[in-house]
Design a protein around this motif. Sequence first.
Motif, PDB file in Angstrom:
ATOM      1  N   MET A   1       3.120  -1.024  -2.056  1.00 14.01           N
ATOM      2  CA  MET A   1       2.099  -1.092  -3.098  1.00 14.01           C
ATOM      3  C   MET A   1       0.735  -1.365  -2.474  1.00 14.01           C
ATOM      4  O   MET A   1       0.431  -2.481  -2.064  1.00 14.01           O
ATOM      5  N   TYR A   2      -0.051  -0.317  -2.372  1.00 14.21           N
ATOM      6  CA  TYR A   2      -1.458  -0.487  -2.029  1.00 14.21           C
ATOM      7  C   TYR A   2      -2.207  -0.815  -3.328  1.00 14.21           C
ATOM      8  O   TYR A   2      -1.954  -0.195  -4.360  1.00 14.21           O
ATOM      9  N   VAL A   3      -3.109  -1.750  -3.253  1.00 16.72           N
ATOM     10  CA  VAL A   3      -4.010  -2.026  -4.365  1.00 16.72           C
ATOM     11  C   VAL A   3      -5.424  -1.907  -3.817  1.00 16.72           C
ATOM     12  O   VAL A   3      -5.846  -2.702  -2.973  1.00 16.72           O
ATOM     13  N   ARG A   4      -6.137  -0.911  -4.263  1.00 17.53           N
ATOM     14  CA  ARG A   4      -7.470  -0.637  -3.736  1.00 17.53           C
ATOM     15  C   ARG A   4      -8.532  -1.216  -4.655  1.00 17.53           C
ATOM     16  O   ARG A   4      -8.370  -1.232  -5.884  1.00 17.53           O
TER      17      ARG A   4
ATOM     18  N   LEU B   1       0.990   3.278  -5.468  1.00 16.40           N
ATOM     19  CA  LEU B   1       2.206   3.363  -4.667  1.00 16.40           C
ATOM     20  C   LEU B   1       1.977   4.335  -3.516  1.00 16.40           C
ATOM     21  O   LEU B   1       1.532   5.468  -3.726  1.00 16.40           O
ATOM     22  N   THR B   2       2.277   3.903  -2.304  1.00 18.68           N
ATOM     23  CA  THR B   2       1.943   4.693  -1.124  1.00 18.68           C
ATOM     24  C   THR B   2       3.160   4.871  -0.221  1.00 18.68           C
ATOM     25  O   THR B   2       3.635   3.908   0.392  1.00 18.68           O
ATOM     26  N   PRO B   3       3.704   6.087  -0.120  1.00 14.21           N
ATOM     27  CA  PRO B   3       4.792   6.347   0.832  1.00 14.21           C
ATOM     28  C   PRO B   3       4.272   6.229   2.269  1.00 14.21           C
ATOM     29  O   PRO B   3       3.151   6.644   2.574  1.00 14.21           O
ATOM     30  N   LEU B   4       5.103   5.671   3.138  1.00 13.45           N
ATOM     31  CA  LEU B   4       4.727   5.511   4.542  1.00 13.45           C
ATOM     32  C   LEU B   4       5.444   6.562   5.382  1.00 13.45           C
ATOM     33  O   LEU B   4       6.671   6.573   5.453  1.00 13.45           O
TER      34      LEU B   4
END
Length: 278
Positions: free
Chosen positions: A267-270, A209-212
Amino acid sequence: MSSDDRWSAQRYNTNASFVYSSQYTSPTLNLLAPRPGERILDLGCGSGDLTIDSLLPAVLPGGSIVGLDSSSSLLSKARQNLSSSSTSSNDKSSISWIECDGHDLASLGKDGQFDAVFSNAALHWMKRDPQRVVNGVYGLLKPGGRFIGEMGGALNMVGVRSTLHAVLANHGVDANKVDPWFFPTPEVYRAILEKAGFRVESCDLVPRLTPLPTGLRGWLETFAFAFLDALPSSADRKAVIDEVCRRVEVDMKHDVGDGGEGKWTVMYVRLRFKAWKE
């Protein structure tokens, strides 16, 4: 800046500094475990923040870093960042910069000149021929060298990407023809690495999870230029950004107060991997 360079270092640093923040890059840097005396290629170094602050100190004394990127705008910022950093003049000479498309690594030679190749948040932009990119990395590594990277993986930016496609279709644009991103599954990328000759130690998806910091609008203005450039006018581009934000905010915008302000989280998925040249 070349006429086809759509990157803006200012937008990148303002809207997406999380890309190179220690909070998100430390797991991959720990996987790399750079050592003094090593020569490392930073593939897709962007504005050089990670290259200067994390990679260079780890290989000193005696080591060196090459930062490579296809964007003249980002590399210009990287040079400025190095010049204004507190790094000593002698140590600054241990970094060099190369403007080069990641598909063209073979042009740098195949003499095994690097102990490691590192890549953070860049390989998913090299969509035209991912196998060619990985083959180029393999040629640049010394025997026993390692390739460590983190990139967008399957389901990265889920919801935002599909909405971009849907909204562009309403504007008469086939987004499949302009979508610049390669977000593979671990199985697909492992196969690419192995075909090049690598022994793969790990290759896994890591949801995050990535806050912008500047909301989804800032993110789209920074990273979705391939989609937006397919539209005929600035008014159309603004309309698409507005519509994408409106459609996905129910899932991604939180803590909305009376004034309508809120925090965006996506949602970043790396896909994070480590591979060796034997």
